[in-house]
Design an enzyme around this catalytic site. Structure first.
Site, PDB file in Angstrom:
ATOM      1  CG  ASP A  10      86.825 -29.770  -6.666  1.00 35.35           C
ATOM      2  OD1 ASP A  10      86.083 -29.114  -7.418  1.00 35.35           O
ATOM      3  OD2 ASP A  10      88.040 -29.977  -6.918  1.00 35.35           O
ATOM      4  N   GLY A  47      90.287 -24.744  -9.348  1.00 27.42           N
ATOM      5  CA  GLY A  47      89.095 -24.373  -8.581  1.00 27.42           C
ATOM      6  C   GLY A  47      88.500 -23.039  -8.985  1.00 27.42           C
ATOM      7  NE  ARG A  50      84.445 -22.222 -19.381  1.00 26.81           N
ATOM      8  CZ  ARG A  50      83.261 -22.558 -19.883  1.00 26.81           C
ATOM      9  NH1 ARG A  50      82.770 -21.878 -20.898  1.00 26.81           N
ATOM     10  NH2 ARG A  50      82.589 -23.579 -19.390  1.00 26.81           N
ATOM     11  CB  SER A 119      83.609 -27.560 -14.051  1.00 22.50           C
ATOM     12  OG  SER A 119      83.458 -27.868 -15.420  1.00 22.50           O
ATOM     13  CG  ASN A 121      82.506 -28.261 -19.508  1.00 23.32           C
ATOM     14  OD1 ASN A 121      81.749 -28.298 -20.481  1.00 23.32           O
ATOM     15  ND2 ASN A 121      83.459 -27.361 -19.386  1.00 23.32           N
ATOM     16  CE  LYS A 148      84.695 -25.033  -5.668  1.00 21.14           C
ATOM     17  NZ  LYS A 148      85.139 -26.342  -6.179  1.00 21.14           N
TER      18      LYS A 148
END
Ligand code: BG6
Ligand code: MG
Length: 222
Positions: A10, A47, A50, A119, A121, A148
Site C-alpha cells: 500500500d 484505504g 475518495r 489513491s 494520486n 478495499k
C-alpha cells in the site's frame, strides 16, 4: 516450503505518511460543512476510495441526504484540491523509516515488488518520493471497480506481476487493506496498532520495525 515471489505495498501510511495529509484534507472539508472528525473516525477512511470516504464522512455527520450527486462530486474535488496542495511538499525525505532498506533487500532477493494503492494520486506521490524504480508494477486505481476491503486491487497487482496470490505478501496500514489482502489469499503484514489491525498475519507497530528476513520467516511459518 512455499516460496514468496512478490511483495505488494500500500502507499499512503506505509511508504510515506500521506495518510496524515488525507486526514487533514478531510478534516478541513468536514469543518466547512459542519462535520467534525477525529483520528479515531479517520481510521474508517484509511484505504477507502475518495467517494466512499466522502459518503462515510457525510453519514458520520448525519448529512448523507443533504447533497446531490453533483454537489458530492464538488465536495470530493475540493478535498482532493486541498490534498494536492499538501502533497506538493512531499520529497524523498518523507519515505518512512525502514522502507527504503526494505525495498532494497526485497529487490536483492530477486522478489518482485508491486503497489496497490486506492489513491488516484499514487503516481504523483511515487514520483515525488523518487522510488518508481523499485516497483515492477503499480496498479492504476482508476481501473479498479471495487475498492478495499474488496481484494480486487491486490489480485490485479498479482496478476500483472504474474505471481499466484498464495506467493504474495501484502503490506497495509488500514483495516480495509488487511481484509483486502487476506481476501486475495495473500499473507498480510500490518503496520499499526493491534486494536485496529489485529487480524494481520504479522503486525508491527511502525515501519522502522519492518525487516525483510523477519517478514520472510513469518511467511514461511504461516
Ligand atoms: C488511500 C488512502 O490510499 O487512497 C485513502 O488511504 C484515500 O485515505 C484513498 O481516500 C483515495 O485517494 P485519492 O488520492 O484518490 O483521493
Ligand atoms: Mg494506507
Amino acid at each position: 516450503m512455499k516460496s514468496v515471489e512478490a511483495v505488494i505495498f500500500d502507499l499512503d501510511g506505509v511508504i510515506t505518511d500521506t495518510a496524515a495529509y488525507h486526514y487533514e484534507a478531510w478534516k478541513e472539508l468536514g469543518e466547512s460543512i459542519g462535520i467534525a472528525i477525529d483520528e479515531e473516525f479517520n481510521e474508517q477512511l484509511k484505504g477507502v476510495s475518495r467517494m466512499e470516504s466522502l459518503e462515510r464522512l457525510l453519514r458520520h455527520g448525519n448529512r448523507q441526504d443533504d447533497f446531490t450527486e453533483q454537489e458530492k462530486e464538488k465536495l470530493a474535488t475540493r478535498k482532493n484540491e486541498q490534498y494536492k496542495r499538501l502533497i506538493k511538499r512531499v520529497t524523498p525525505d518523507d519515505i518512512l523509516p525502514g522502507i527504503k532498506q526494505l525495498l532494497v533487500d526485497i529487490r536483492q532477493d530477486g522478489i518482485k515488488i508491486g503497489m496497490a494503492s486506492a489513491s488516484k494520486n499514487a503516481f504523483e506521490v511515487v514520483g515525488s518520493l523518487k522510488i518508481a524504480e523499485y516497483f515492477d508494477y503499480i496498479v492504476d486505481s482508476s481501473t479498479v471497480s471495487k475498492g478495499k476491503p474488496d481484494p480486487e486491487i491486490f489480485l490485479k497487482a498479482a496478476e500483472a506481476l504474474q505471481v499466484p496470490s498464495s506467493r504474495c505478501i501484502g503490506v497495509e496500514d488500514a483495516e480495509a487493506g488487511i481484509e483486502a489482502i487476506q481476501g486475495a489469499g495473500m499473507f498480510a503484514v500490518g503496520v499499526g496498532k493491534p486494536q485496529l489491525l489485529g487480524k494481520a498475519d504479522y503486525l508491527v507497530e511502525n515501519t522502522s520495525l519492518l525487516s525483510w528476513p523477519e517478514i520472510k520467516k513469518r511467511y514461511h511459518h504461516s
